[in-house]
Design a protein around this motif. Structure first.
Motif, PDB file in Angstrom:
ATOM      1  N   PRO A 290       0.809  -1.238   0.000  1.00 21.66           N
ATOM      2  CA  PRO A 290       0.000   0.000   0.000  1.00 21.66           C
ATOM      3  C   PRO A 290       0.832   1.275   0.000  1.00 21.66           C
ATOM      4  O   PRO A 290       0.514   2.237  -0.702  1.00 21.66           O
ATOM      5  CB  PRO A 290      -0.837  -0.129   1.281  1.00 21.66           C
ATOM      6  N   VAL A 291       1.911   1.295   0.792  1.00 18.06           N
ATOM      7  CA  VAL A 291       2.755   2.496   0.834  1.00 18.06           C
ATOM      8  C   VAL A 291       3.448   2.717  -0.506  1.00 18.06           C
ATOM      9  O   VAL A 291       3.578   3.848  -0.987  1.00 18.06           O
ATOM     10  CB  VAL A 291       3.770   2.374   1.982  1.00 18.06           C
ATOM     11  N   LEU A 292       3.881   1.636  -1.137  1.00 16.83           N
ATOM     12  CA  LEU A 292       4.530   1.765  -2.435  1.00 16.83           C
ATOM     13  C   LEU A 292       3.561   2.300  -3.489  1.00 16.83           C
ATOM     14  O   LEU A 292       3.915   3.196  -4.274  1.00 16.83           O
ATOM     15  CB  LEU A 292       5.087   0.412  -2.870  1.00 16.83           C
ATOM     16  N   LEU A 293       2.332   1.791  -3.513  1.00 13.28           N
ATOM     17  CA  LEU A 293       1.346   2.269  -4.483  1.00 13.28           C
ATOM     18  C   LEU A 293       0.971   3.726  -4.220  1.00 13.28           C
ATOM     19  O   LEU A 293       0.824   4.525  -5.160  1.00 13.28           O
ATOM     20  CB  LEU A 293       0.105   1.382  -4.443  1.00 13.28           C
ATOM     21  N   ALA A 294       0.823   4.086  -2.938  1.00 16.51           N
ATOM     22  CA  ALA A 294       0.502   5.478  -2.621  1.00 16.51           C
ATOM     23  C   ALA A 294       1.653   6.412  -3.007  1.00 16.51           C
ATOM     24  O   ALA A 294       1.435   7.515  -3.524  1.00 16.51           O
ATOM     25  CB  ALA A 294       0.190   5.610  -1.130  1.00 16.51           C
ATOM     26  N   GLY A 295       2.876   5.970  -2.789  1.00 16.28           N
ATOM     27  CA  GLY A 295       4.019   6.785  -3.181  1.00 16.28           C
ATOM     28  C   GLY A 295       4.111   6.966  -4.683  1.00 16.28           C
ATOM     29  O   GLY A 295       4.410   8.055  -5.177  1.00 16.28           O
TER      30      GLY A 295
END
Length: 385
Positions: A290-295
């Motif tokens: 999730p953090v990678l996609l949001a970034g």
């Protein structure tokens, strides 16, 4: 004498090649459009990622053969930048030779029992513990250095394939406006190698015609100075041309848009770093994706807003069609399949020293990289009026 009147051919009649009419001589146009340069870079980078996943010399040689066949089949022969593949091959051979020389001269931490030669060892002070000059040279250390050098050399050859297949100007045209300045710097750096190779070949041919030496240290010095002078003149001419075309001028953007762009870009990059770290660690497996996609989403939004400061127009923009998707997907499939393969097959043993085996499934995965040779052959030209 009656005046001769040249009658115009009826509409729909093809004009013969070389006719001196208003349309001029025949124009040579490509029979099919070229593949998007981003697809070629994704394909090459994927092969490079696959090369970093293995030290098996058979698989590495197969990757080199796949890239060489695709380059020989798909690159445009008339382009100057398409000739840079050979330079990257020679650079890879030089890296392999340097790696072997370092393994012989400086030793290796790999233990071995098969001693090939014993060199005179230079005594070093106590503060240089772990460094050895000379001493025993074992077959295990040389094989380990060979595998390591082959991996790095294959990565360089894959990058050379991208340089030979994707035109730098077309790649620059495909970049978003926010990355235009960075893209110009990268493209200028990438075009330096083909121009340098062409200058060296031209000067060596001129020296041979004059009966002067073109090899050895003397020939290198006599050729190197004119090449350096030509590179400086080309840089000055490029800077003058960019200044005359108004390069570097930006549009007026409100301050709040600039602050939002900076926040999105910086936050997106931090999110990508945190997400990647979470994927690489066992504790961060729950929040990594999730953090990678949001970034990534935040970084793309920042790039889109940043592109508003650099308004650009594109003449005949390259289209990302089905062939480009298949070219990029073939390289990504090679990287993904080699990443999921058995580690024992990808990394042959050095201690004890064993002969590398050919794993069938990873070898078949590497052969998927040949798909662009059949999907996107070199553009042929045909005569059209």
């Amino acid at each position: 004498m009656a005046e001769r009147v040249r009658r115009r051919p009826p509409r729909g009649t093809a004009r013969p090649a070389g006719d001196g009419g208003p349309t001029g001589p025949a124009v040579r146009r490509p029979s099919h459009p070229a593949v998007h340069p981003g697809a070629w870079w994704l394909w090459s980078i994927s092969l490079g990622v696959a090369a970093t996943r293995t030290t098996n010399p058979i698989l590495l040689a197969l990757l080199v053969a796949v890239s060489a066949y695709v380059v020989a089949t798909c690159r445009p022969a008339a382009a100057l930048w398409a000739r840079s593949y050979g330079a990257f091959v020679r650079l890879a051979l030089a890296v392999l030779a340097i790696r072997l020389v370092f393994a012989v001269a400086l030793g290796s931490p790999i233990p071995g029992t098969h001693v090939l030669v014993t060199l005179p060892e230079v005594p070093l002070p106590d503060w240089a513990q772990g460094i050895r000059l000379g001493g025993r040279v074992t077959a295990e250390a040389l094989v380990f250095a060979l595998y390591d050098g082959l991996k790095l050399g294959t990565l360089l050859i894959c990058v050379g394939a991208a340089n030979a297949l994707a035109g730098p100007t077309r790649l620059l045209k495909s970049l978003p406006g926010a990355l235009y300045e960075t893209g110009v710097a990268v493209v200028v750096a990438l075009t330096f190698a083909p121009n340098l190779i062409a200058d060296v070949q031209r000067l060596r041919a001129a020296r041979r015609l004059r009966g002067r030496p073109d090899r050895g240290l003397r020939g290198l010095l006599q050729v190197g100075l004119p090449v350096l002078e030509g590179a400086l003149e080309r840089s000055v001419a490029l800077a003058a041309a960019m200044d005359a075309r108004g390069y570097g001028r930006t549009a007026a953007v409100p301050a709040r848009v600039r602050r939002t762009t900076a926040a999105l870009t910086l936050g997106g990059l931090l999110g990508v770093c945190a997400g990647t770290y979470g994927l690489l660690t066992a504790e961060g497996g729950s929040y990594g994706v999730p953090v990678l996609l949001a970034g990534l989403a935040a970084a793309l939004g920042g790039l889109w807003l940043g592109g508003r400061r650099t308004p650009r127009t594109r003449y005949r923009p390259d289209r990302w069609d089905a062939r480009a998707c298949l070219v990029a997907a073939s390289g990504a499939a090679v990287a993904a399949l080699l990443g999921a393969a058995d580690e024992a097959a990808l990394h042959p043993g050095v201690v004890p020293l064993v002969a590398p085996a050919l794993p069938l499934l990873p070898a078949a995965a590497v052969l998927l990289g040949l798909l662009p040779a059949f999907l996107a052959p070199a553009p042929t030209v045909k005569e059209t009026s």
